[in-house]
Motif scaffolding. Structure first.
Motif, PDB file in Angstrom:
ATOM      1  N   TYR A  43     -20.188  20.601 -44.785  1.00  0.00           N
ATOM      2  CA  TYR A  43     -18.832  20.641 -43.303  1.00  0.00           C
ATOM      3  C   TYR A  43     -20.132  21.270 -42.497  1.00  0.00           C
ATOM      4  CZ  TYR A  43     -16.376  24.793 -42.115  1.00  0.00           C
ATOM      5  OH  TYR A  43     -16.076  25.690 -40.889  1.00  0.00           O
ATOM      6  N   LYS A  44     -20.956  22.051 -42.692  1.00  0.00           N
ATOM      7  CA  LYS A  44     -22.218  22.004 -41.393  1.00  0.00           C
ATOM      8  C   LYS A  44     -22.040  21.130 -40.314  1.00  0.00           C
ATOM      9  CE  LYS A  44     -23.505  26.388 -43.887  1.00  0.00           C
ATOM     10  NZ  LYS A  44     -24.749  27.406 -44.581  1.00  0.00           N
ATOM     11  N   LYS A  49     -20.962  17.725 -35.277  1.00  0.00           N
ATOM     12  CA  LYS A  49     -21.107  16.338 -34.991  1.00  0.00           C
ATOM     13  C   LYS A  49     -19.665  16.475 -34.132  1.00  0.00           C
ATOM     14  CE  LYS A  49     -21.564  12.324 -34.260  1.00  0.00           C
ATOM     15  NZ  LYS A  49     -23.501  11.406 -33.443  1.00  0.00           N
ATOM     16  N   PHE A  50     -18.354  17.115 -34.078  1.00  0.00           N
ATOM     17  CA  PHE A  50     -17.372  17.559 -33.414  1.00  0.00           C
ATOM     18  C   PHE A  50     -16.918  18.236 -33.221  1.00  0.00           C
ATOM     19  CE2 PHE A  50     -16.618  14.740 -37.843  1.00  0.00           C
ATOM     20  CZ  PHE A  50     -16.970  13.642 -37.669  1.00  0.00           C
ATOM     21  N   ASN A 469     -19.124  12.125 -29.956  1.00  0.00           N
ATOM     22  CA  ASN A 469     -19.073  13.222 -30.778  1.00  0.00           C
ATOM     23  C   ASN A 469     -18.973  11.987 -32.486  1.00  0.00           C
ATOM     24  OD1 ASN A 469     -20.087  14.980 -29.170  1.00  0.00           O
ATOM     25  ND2 ASN A 469     -17.813  15.054 -28.600  1.00  0.00           N
ATOM     26  N   THR A 470     -19.023  11.242 -32.571  1.00  0.00           N
ATOM     27  CA  THR A 470     -18.033   9.914 -33.163  1.00  0.00           C
ATOM     28  C   THR A 470     -19.074   9.892 -34.739  1.00  0.00           C
ATOM     29  OG1 THR A 470     -16.849   9.260 -32.126  1.00  0.00           O
ATOM     30  CG2 THR A 470     -16.874   8.248 -34.029  1.00  0.00           C
ATOM     31  N   ILE A 489     -17.428   1.913 -40.819  1.00  0.00           N
ATOM     32  CA  ILE A 489     -16.818   3.618 -41.038  1.00  0.00           C
ATOM     33  C   ILE A 489     -16.689   4.066 -40.008  1.00  0.00           C
ATOM     34  CG2 ILE A 489     -16.607   5.180 -43.115  1.00  0.00           C
ATOM     35  CD1 ILE A 489     -17.464   3.992 -44.837  1.00  0.00           C
ATOM     36  N   PHE A 490     -15.621   4.729 -39.497  1.00  0.00           N
ATOM     37  CA  PHE A 490     -15.680   5.878 -38.308  1.00  0.00           C
ATOM     38  C   PHE A 490     -14.983   7.166 -38.937  1.00  0.00           C
ATOM     39  CE2 PHE A 490     -12.630   2.873 -37.278  1.00  0.00           C
ATOM     40  CZ  PHE A 490     -11.400   3.287 -36.783  1.00  0.00           C
ATOM     41  N   LEU A 491     -15.687   8.352 -38.294  1.00  0.00           N
ATOM     42  CA  LEU A 491     -15.665   9.552 -38.613  1.00  0.00           C
ATOM     43  C   LEU A 491     -15.051  10.056 -36.668  1.00  0.00           C
ATOM     44  CD1 LEU A 491     -17.108   8.768 -40.866  1.00  0.00           C
ATOM     45  CD2 LEU A 491     -16.405  10.884 -41.907  1.00  0.00           C
ATOM     46  N   THR A 492     -14.436  11.063 -36.655  1.00  0.00           N
ATOM     47  CA  THR A 492     -14.341  11.090 -35.355  1.00  0.00           C
ATOM     48  C   THR A 492     -13.110  12.455 -35.213  1.00  0.00           C
ATOM     49  OG1 THR A 492     -14.335  10.787 -33.215  1.00  0.00           O
ATOM     50  CG2 THR A 492     -12.413   9.495 -34.380  1.00  0.00           C
ATOM     51  N   LYS A 493     -12.928  13.335 -34.277  1.00  0.00           N
ATOM     52  CA  LYS A 493     -11.897  14.407 -34.042  1.00  0.00           C
ATOM     53  C   LYS A 493     -10.872  13.695 -33.502  1.00  0.00           C
ATOM     54  CE  LYS A 493     -11.039  18.944 -32.649  1.00  0.00           C
ATOM     55  NZ  LYS A 493     -12.049  19.907 -31.976  1.00  0.00           N
TER      56      LYS A 493
END
Length: 580
Positions: A43-44, A49-50, A469-470, A489-493
């Motif tokens: 979580y931190k 990152k985001f 910021n991905t 795999i991508f994670l982004t806001k």
């Protein structure tokens, strides 16, 4: 859920089951009573990152889908058609209810989930039918053909390519409720024949208990374990040319399927049941990958394998960099001493995330890696396990160990692999938790050869990283002597479906342009369809159209762009000069 209690601020994770008639009960993944959320260290890291703070996680910036499903779009199905369907399957198994229609309208790509959260209901069937027998399906297909009614099929619903989306309304066959029975079991040939709606867990349980169920001499396994295993069907695996996480040993579904039976607009169709034959183009292979556009898959005969989990050898190694890891992986696949069952090699960014996700950061190994020269964001994690006869399994593991040592890898024992196994089917639950706070994650994958792997990896990641910021992770899976699957795999806001579609499009453009195959095992559906002809070539793609015109000249089977068959020319994308 195994996450330890937070010591500091804990986000407002949704930990209770969604109401049964709610939007959330449709778009969330899997078991309504199971919840997974990031541990505190992840979580931190995610906040950093985001560029988010604890305040961003105190309440939900997006719709969490708690409301009861109520649609403004009513069924347009003529009553005379509904009467016929009820006569075929029974009154209780024909539904025009709002919830039942929406429940089969979307799959599980982030685009689907975001649209549902936004209440953008683009596609709905007019009626949902729950068939019980092959004969019922055959009657429904014939009737829909005669009356020009669009027909769709919903298997497990885990598609990430918009494969089940009923763009033109009509009928959706929901195979989950009743179309999931064993037709026959043949221990002499080592095969099982099942209805297409059979789920992964039910199939595996049936085979593991073959002694009790069929009076067999031993237990068996299906050998096919995609991440969607718990919520996918044999029919879905087959029509999309799917692959399981153990495919490097057992093969993809295209290797496991022995024969198929279809109900098509021009009549019933059954492929041969022999292991190999030289009788012209292989009809079995032609039908796999058709994604319901030629007809409805009703029955599948699968090769099965001896179940010997006691022979499994687990391993995990860390390499110093991506190039070294790729070279080692290639030698492992080309050394001709057998194949591992699970064979997963992560790039540096995924390794950073994996070591945290599977709790290596909470062990002495985390500090030991840096001290011994395996630097964070350079090192690469390789994990897997072997299957098969005891001597074979041990020999494969021995040679993997030998090659890993040759390329300077450090053994992490079986610890990381065991941690991965525990989470291999429940990681998708994290997506719902993150999306509640405007963080979107999704996947894309492609097939590469060893010779262009590094180039495709770099080209696709560059486009993925164009969004600031991905987090973009990549692993190699489903490996062969000639190449492998690269899984991104991508994670982004991101919380807008249109924003997601634009980003997803840019990545598919990059994959096609790179020369990689645009899908290894997810299939094409309606989402990847614009890129298919531009990937295969115009002349080559014409074969698909010829088959469509033969089986379904009225274009009633899964219409609306599935594998591009009724796609408008202006909607197609050609990113390669050699195809234009």
């Amino acid at each position: 859920m195994s996450t330890k209690p937070y010591k500091g601020f804990e986000p407002k994770w949704i930990k209770e089951a969604a109401p049964k008639d709610s939007y959330r009960s449709i778009f969330r993944w899997g078991d309504p009573n199971f919840v997974k959320y990031p541990k505190e260290s992840l979580y931190k890291m995610m906040k950093d990152k985001f560029i988010m703070t604890d305040d961003d996680f105190r309440d939900y910036p997006v719709d969490i889908g708690w409301e009861t499903v109520q649609l403004t779009q009513k069924s347009n199905m003529d009553e005379k058609h509904l009467k016929f369907f009820r006569e075929v399957v029974g009154d209780a198994y024909v539904s025009t209810a709002d919830y039942n229609r929406l429940a089969v309208a979307y799959g599980k790509t982030a685009y689907d989930l975001l649209r549902l959260r936004e209440r953008k209901i683009d596609s709905l069937p007019d009626v949902v039918i729950y068939p019980d027998t092959t004969e019922q399906v055959e009657k429904i297909v014939a009737y829909c053909t005669e009356n020009d009614i669009p027909l769709y099929v919903y298997g497990g619903g885990s598609t990430v390519t918009r494969g089940v989306e009923p763009i033109k309304g009509g009928v959706s066959l929901d195979m989950r409720m009743r179309f999931n029975k064993v037709i026959s079991f043949n221990e002499v040939d080592q095969t099982i024949t099942v209805q297409a709606g059979m789920s992964g867990p039910k199939l595996e349980e049936t085979l593991n208990n073959a002694v009790e169920n069929f009076g067999a001499k031993r237990a068996y396994t299906c050998g096919h374990f995609p991440q969607s295993f718990e919520y996918s069907s044999v029919g879905g695996w087959t029509v999309t040319r799917g692959a399981g996480q153990n495919s490097t040993y057992y093969g993809c579904i295209t290797d496991i399927v022995l024969s198929q039976k279809y109900a098509t607009p021009i009549g019933n169709f059954k492929t041969s049941h022999y292991s190999r034959e030289a009788t012209g183009p292989n009809l079995n292979q032609i039908m796999m990958g058709s994604e319901g556009t030629f007809g409805v898959l009703t029955e599948v005969t699968l090769r099965i394998f001896r179940y010997m989990p006691e022979n499994r050898k687990r391993f995990s190694y860390i390499f110093k960099d991506w190039k070294t890891a790729m070279d080692a992986g290639r030698e492992m696949m080309q050394c001709e001493c057998g194949f591992s069952s699970v064979f997963r090699l992560s790039d540096p960014e995924e390794t950073n995330l994996m070591l945290r996700l599977y709790n290596v950061d909470e062990t002495p190994l985390w500090k030991l890696l840096d001290v011994t020269g395996f630097k964070d964001m350079e090192r690469c994690l390789f994990l897997g396990f072997t299957d098969g006869e005891k001597g074979y399994s041990a020999n494969v593991a021995k040679n993997i160990r030998r090659i890993a040592k040759k390329y300077g890898a450090m053994s992490l024992t079986s610890f990381v692999c065991k941690s991965w196994e525990k989470g291999r089917f429940n990681d998708p639950y994290l997506r719902d938790t993150l999306m509640d706070f405007g963080v979107t994650t999704d996947t894309l994958e492609c097939t590469v050869n060893w010779s262009n792997m590094a180039q495709v990896h770099a080209d696709v990641r560059k486009v993925c990283k164009a969004l600031p910021n991905t987090i973009v992770t990549t692993h190699m899976s489903h490996c062969y002597p000639q190449g492998a699957n690269l899984y991104f795999i991508f994670l982004t806001k991101m919380s807008s479906s249109e924003e997601f579609k634009a980003y997803h499009t840019s990545i598919l453009d990059a994959i096609q342009k790179s020369g990689a195959a645009i899908s290894h095992h997810h299939g094409i559906g309606k989402m990847f369809a614009p890129w298919l002809e531009g990937s295969l070539g115009r002349t080559e793609y014409g074969v698909f159209k010829a088959l469509k015109n033969y089986f379904d000249p009225k274009y009633n089977m899964n219409p609306g762009g599935t594998i591009g068959l009724d796609l408008k020319e202006e909607d197609k994308r050609f990113m390669r000069d050699d195809i234009k």
